[in-house]
Design a protein around this motif. Structure first.
Motif, short mmCIF file in Angstrom:
data_model
loop_
_atom_site.label_atom_id
_atom_site.label_comp_id
_atom_site.label_asym_id
_atom_site.label_seq_id
_atom_site.Cartn_x
_atom_site.Cartn_y
_atom_site.Cartn_z
N UNK A 192 15.56 -0.83 -3.99
CA UNK A 192 14.17 -0.73 -3.53
C UNK A 192 13.21 -0.78 -4.72
N UNK A 193 13.53 -0.06 -5.78
CA UNK A 193 12.62 -0.05 -6.94
C UNK A 193 12.57 -1.41 -7.63
N UNK A 194 13.62 -2.22 -7.45
CA UNK A 194 13.64 -3.56 -8.05
C UNK A 194 13.13 -4.64 -7.11
N UNK A 195 12.72 -4.27 -5.90
CA UNK A 195 12.46 -5.26 -4.85
C UNK A 195 11.38 -6.27 -5.20
N UNK A 248 0.78 -1.23 0.00
CA UNK A 248 0.00 0.00 0.00
C UNK A 248 0.81 1.28 0.00
N UNK A 249 2.14 1.19 -0.01
CA UNK A 249 2.98 2.38 0.02
C UNK A 249 3.67 2.55 -1.33
N UNK A 250 3.69 3.77 -1.83
CA UNK A 250 4.26 4.05 -3.13
C UNK A 250 5.74 3.69 -3.17
N UNK A 251 6.13 2.82 -4.11
CA UNK A 251 7.50 2.33 -4.18
C UNK A 251 8.48 3.44 -4.53
N UNK A 252 8.09 4.37 -5.38
CA UNK A 252 8.98 5.47 -5.75
C UNK A 252 9.26 6.35 -4.54
N UNK A 253 8.22 6.61 -3.76
CA UNK A 253 8.41 7.40 -2.54
C UNK A 253 9.30 6.66 -1.54
N UNK A 254 9.09 5.36 -1.40
CA UNK A 254 9.94 4.56 -0.50
C UNK A 254 11.40 4.61 -0.93
N UNK A 255 11.64 4.58 -2.24
CA UNK A 255 13.02 4.60 -2.74
C UNK A 255 13.73 5.88 -2.35
N UNK A 274 12.92 7.75 0.44
CA UNK A 274 12.84 8.07 1.88
C UNK A 274 13.22 6.93 2.81
N UNK A 275 13.39 5.72 2.30
CA UNK A 275 13.62 4.56 3.18
C UNK A 275 14.93 3.87 2.83
N UNK A 276 15.41 3.04 3.76
CA UNK A 276 16.59 2.22 3.51
C UNK A 276 16.16 0.88 2.92
N UNK A 277 17.13 0.17 2.37
CA UNK A 277 16.85 -1.16 1.83
C UNK A 277 16.34 -2.07 2.93
N UNK A 278 16.94 -1.98 4.08
CA UNK A 278 16.56 -2.85 5.19
C UNK A 278 15.13 -2.58 5.63
N UNK A 291 11.37 3.15 -14.10
CA UNK A 291 12.31 3.68 -15.07
C UNK A 291 12.39 5.20 -15.01
N UNK A 292 11.23 5.85 -14.90
CA UNK A 292 11.21 7.31 -14.83
C UNK A 292 11.93 7.81 -13.58
N UNK A 293 11.72 7.14 -12.44
CA UNK A 293 12.36 7.57 -11.20
C UNK A 293 13.88 7.40 -11.26
#
Length: 593
Positions: free
Chosen positions: A409-412, A286-293, A295-299, A498-500
């Motif tokens: 993160x974007x490839x997770x 439910x969380x936007x992956x681009x935003x997570x990339x 603002x968040x760490x891989x872990x 890709x855009x991000x």
């Protein structure tokens, strides 16, 4: 082959609707608008030069039945400097399907004198032209602009319009059948959408029911640009809803038909709470992956996908990863090193056989950090995943760690792709998480999945410079070769990953020739084939902007996707059921006694 109508192009302005032949009330029809390009005609130029346009002679109409039709309309023949139909452009190859003589256009069968090439959809251009032999309810395939009150039949409504002021008198070809037309600067028919009437007919329901479906969220509707009250519906959504309806009404028959489709971008075959793809966006729980990339760490993202709580990251990644206790052969790519090392490490990790959710998440943390060390050629440590990779790939440049983490993160995860489905199948057999990851690596390495990234790397090397991007890609189209790195079935309006990644590359190295090259290639994708860059293009662009070693893009893809494989394994272990589909036998039947 010489052009039929030489001379400078003059296109109708893009803001005007497409011009089409109009039957002035005869024949009707609900077809979508058919497009035509016009250019200053060579009829007059040839006459002034004392020569002839190919197959067109001053004062002589073309031969055949068309000649009789045009003869009866001699008064409307274009004068010097006027316009004439230009060859129709076919998408996916960029070639023009042009008759050698206007008199033969729409008059001959498949043996007409057209370019002998296939369109991007494997439809022969001459067959596409042949499918539209007659006018809309009229007998004459050519009409003069001056004979028309130009009528535009769009996919959504019919509008009568004045002739564009920039269009000089000329000829319009009447086409009954919507065919593959241009991807260029002129208008194109959008097959992705259906009108309300078309959607209701496809579903076998009334318009009122269709609107009720849309209001309940069962079907997406969106406004039609430039038409205040009109709505359109995505074809893929309508067909998906139709399949669901058929499955409920006729479960046995529908299942037989749906099974093959489900294996190729079709109906969902299992449930997952990990990843959602909707409205051109990607969401992890439910969380936007681009935003997570950003603002968040891989872990934290790994913990989110494995346990649902990013706050579990500190606990999961607190322990030491297993060491690389043996030498690895030289000359291997990061993926190949992982394919050797992962099974060996898994054989020594007895705790990995705890297949409860918490146990699998802890094993996943060990696997991810171990693989990062193997891929980077750097001993696994308690450092963050991104930092560990930066140590191995870009030593002395700590600023690189952040973009590396964002790429992971974007490839997770990406729903039920081929490697994720492979991972779930292996997990359903109660194999260990190490085995799940080994199987995922094998699937991802293929050229139709993560290995596609290596094809994009090769394309970057082939193009070389931003100035050459358009020409090199156009040459590929001319030779009938595919263009990797663009166009995704699930993202018709562009892959957000890709855009991000492209935007990150631009932010990191705005003056880099590598970034300039990546952006020029993306522009060429859109211009030549109306496609957008995918995650593969973005990973290559970012890696080159960061000056990472070759083969790094697919390593980023694999390491990031490992997070998703572990998440799918956790879900599948919880289902506690073997994935065992049946095959439809099509071979030779046994002889009966």
């Amino acid at each position: 082959m010489p052009e039929i109508l030489p001379g400078p192009q003059r296109l109708l302005p893009p803001q005007q609707p497409p011009v089409r032949g109009h039957d002035r009330g005869e024949g009707g029809g609900e077809e979508e608008g058919v497009l035509l390009r016009v250019l200053p005609g060579p009829f007059g130029e040839a006459e002034r030069a004392g020569g002839h346009a190919q197959g067109v002679h001053p004062g002589d109409p073309p031969p055949g039945r068309l000649a009789q039709q045009l003869q009866s309309r001699r008064g409307q023949r274009p004068a010097a400097g006027k316009t004439a139909p230009e060859g129709l452009q076919l998408p996916g190859r960029g070639q023009a399907a042009v008759p050698q003589q206007p008199g033969h256009l729409l008059e001959r069968g498949p043996g007409s004198d057209l370019l002998h090439r296939k369109s991007g959809e494997e439809q022969h251009p001459r067959l596409a032209i042949h499918a539209a032999q007659t006018g809309r309810g009229r007998h004459d395939p050519f009409q003069s602009f001056s004979d028309l009150g130009v009528h535009w039949v769009s996919p959504f409504q019919s509008v009568s319009l004045p002739i564009p002021s920039s269009a000089r008198p000329g000829w319009v070809v009447n086409l009954d059948f919507k065919i593959n037309l241009t991807h260029g600067t002129v208008w194109s028919v959008d097959d992705r959408f259906l009108t309300a009437q078309e959607a209701a007919a496809e579903l076998g329901i009334s318009l009122a029911t269709l609107y009720a479906y849309a209001s309940r969220g069962m079907l997406r509707s969106e406004p039609v640009p430039g038409m205040a009250r009109a709505k359109r519906y995505r074809r893929e959504d309508v067909l998906r809803l139709k399949e669901k309806k058929e499955l409920r009404r006729y479960p046995e028959q529908a299942a037989e038909k749906a099974a093959p489709k489900a294996l190729s971008w079709g109906m969902p075959v299992l449930e997952s709470a990990l990843t959602l793809i909707r409205d051109g966006r990607l969401y992890y729980r439910g969380r936007d992956a681009v935003e997570l990339a950003r603002t968040s760490t891989v872990e934290e993202v790994a913990a989110l996908l494995w346990t649902g709580d990013p706050g579990d990251a500190g606990r999961l990644f607190a322990g030491e990863p297993p060491p690389i206790g043996w030498p690895l052969p030289g000359g291997l790519t990061p993926i190949e090193r992982c394919q050797i090392a992962v099974p060996l490490a898994g054989a020594q990790d007895l705790a990995a056989w705890d297949l409860r959710p918490a146990g699998v998440a802890a094993t996943g943390a060990r696997i991810l950090r171990f693989m990062a060390g193997v891929a980077a050629g750097y001993p696994p440590s308690s450092s963050s995943i991104a930092k560990l990779l930066q140590f191995g790939w870009a030593q002395g440049r700590p600023e690189v760690a952040g973009p590396i983490g964002a790429a992971l993160i974007l490839a997770a995860d990406h729903e039920l792709n081929v490697s994720a489905f492979t991972a779930r199948c292996v997990a359903s057999a109660n194999a260990s998480p190490w085995d799940v990851v080994s199987a995922g690596l094998a699937a991802l390495k293929g050229s139709r999945h993560g290995g596609h990234t290596e094809r994009v790397e090769a394309l970057f090397r082939e193009v070389g410079t931003a100035e050459e991007a358009r020409q090199v890609l156009a040459d590929r189209l001319r030779r009938g070769e595919p263009i990797p790195g663009c166009g995704h079935t699930l993202y018709p309006d562009g892959d957000p990953r890709g855009a991000a990644l492209l935007e990150m590359a631009r932010e990191i190295a705005p003056e880099s020739p590598e970034v300039e090259l990546a952006l020029a290639m993306a522009d060429a994708y859109r211009e030549l084939i109306h496609e957008h860059p995918t995650i593969d293009h973005g990973l290559v662009a970012l890696s080159r902007a960061l000056e990472l070693p070759e083969r790094t893009p697919i390593a980023l893809f694999a390491l990031g996707r490992t997070i998703g494989w572990i998440g799918h394994a956790i879900e599948q272990y919880g289902v506690d059921k073997l994935i065992r589909p049946r095959a439809a036998y099509v071979g030779e039947m046994p002889e009966t006694a």
